[in-house]
Design a protein around this motif. Sequence first.
Motif, PDB file in Angstrom:
ATOM      1  N   SER A 108      39.218  40.658  42.074  1.00  0.00           N
ATOM      2  CA  SER A 108      40.282  39.651  41.986  1.00  0.00           C
ATOM      3  C   SER A 108      41.573  40.215  41.391  1.00  0.00           C
ATOM      4  O   SER A 108      42.559  39.490  41.262  1.00  0.00           O
ATOM      5  N   HIS A 109      41.579  41.483  41.058  1.00  0.00           N
ATOM      6  CA  HIS A 109      42.765  42.085  40.452  1.00  0.00           C
ATOM      7  C   HIS A 109      43.858  42.280  41.502  1.00  0.00           C
ATOM      8  O   HIS A 109      43.598  42.738  42.611  1.00  0.00           O
ATOM      9  N   ASP A 110      45.083  41.919  41.157  1.00  0.00           N
ATOM     10  CA  ASP A 110      46.214  41.975  42.090  1.00  0.00           C
ATOM     11  C   ASP A 110      46.403  43.350  42.718  1.00  0.00           C
ATOM     12  O   ASP A 110      46.772  43.452  43.890  1.00  0.00           O
ATOM     13  N   VAL A 167      43.364  43.868  45.492  1.00  0.00           N
ATOM     14  CA  VAL A 167      43.241  42.945  46.631  1.00  0.00           C
ATOM     15  C   VAL A 167      43.723  43.539  47.961  1.00  0.00           C
ATOM     16  O   VAL A 167      43.018  43.428  48.972  1.00  0.00           O
TER      17      VAL A 167
END
Length: 141
Positions: free
Chosen positions: A31-33, A36
């Motif tokens: 879920s880390h930007d 992704v």
Amino acid sequence: MPQKHFLPTSVKIETIIKLFLGKKQAHALISHDFIVPFLTKTSQQLSAGQRRIIEILLIIHSKSEFILLDEPFNGLSPILKEYIVACILEAKKAKGIIITDHDYENVLNLADKVVFLKDGFLREIKNRGQLLEFGYFVRIN
């Protein structure tokens, strides 16, 4: 963490993360930007720097109580170096981290303790001046 890439070349990054990490750690990383955009790609579709940062993040987010990062800043852009420094600072709250690197500025800024290995002897470094004193680099006038 080895200096050479260790990610399988034909497996999607999301699958690698899920296989390598526990469920909680995998969810945090997936879920880390930064991660992704790479989830549906394979490591062979990534640049060397992108592969490197994913490998570093896998090691940092692992369940291991201690990790060894061998030259984690090698081949990374200044922005990615800053990002990795932030990740290491966060991770060192929960695990022991040993870093070996020629990028002494980042190591000095991160480390709680710095030691210098030369001629088979370890010397604790208390300040940057000792690196000059022990011959790590020379002053050019």
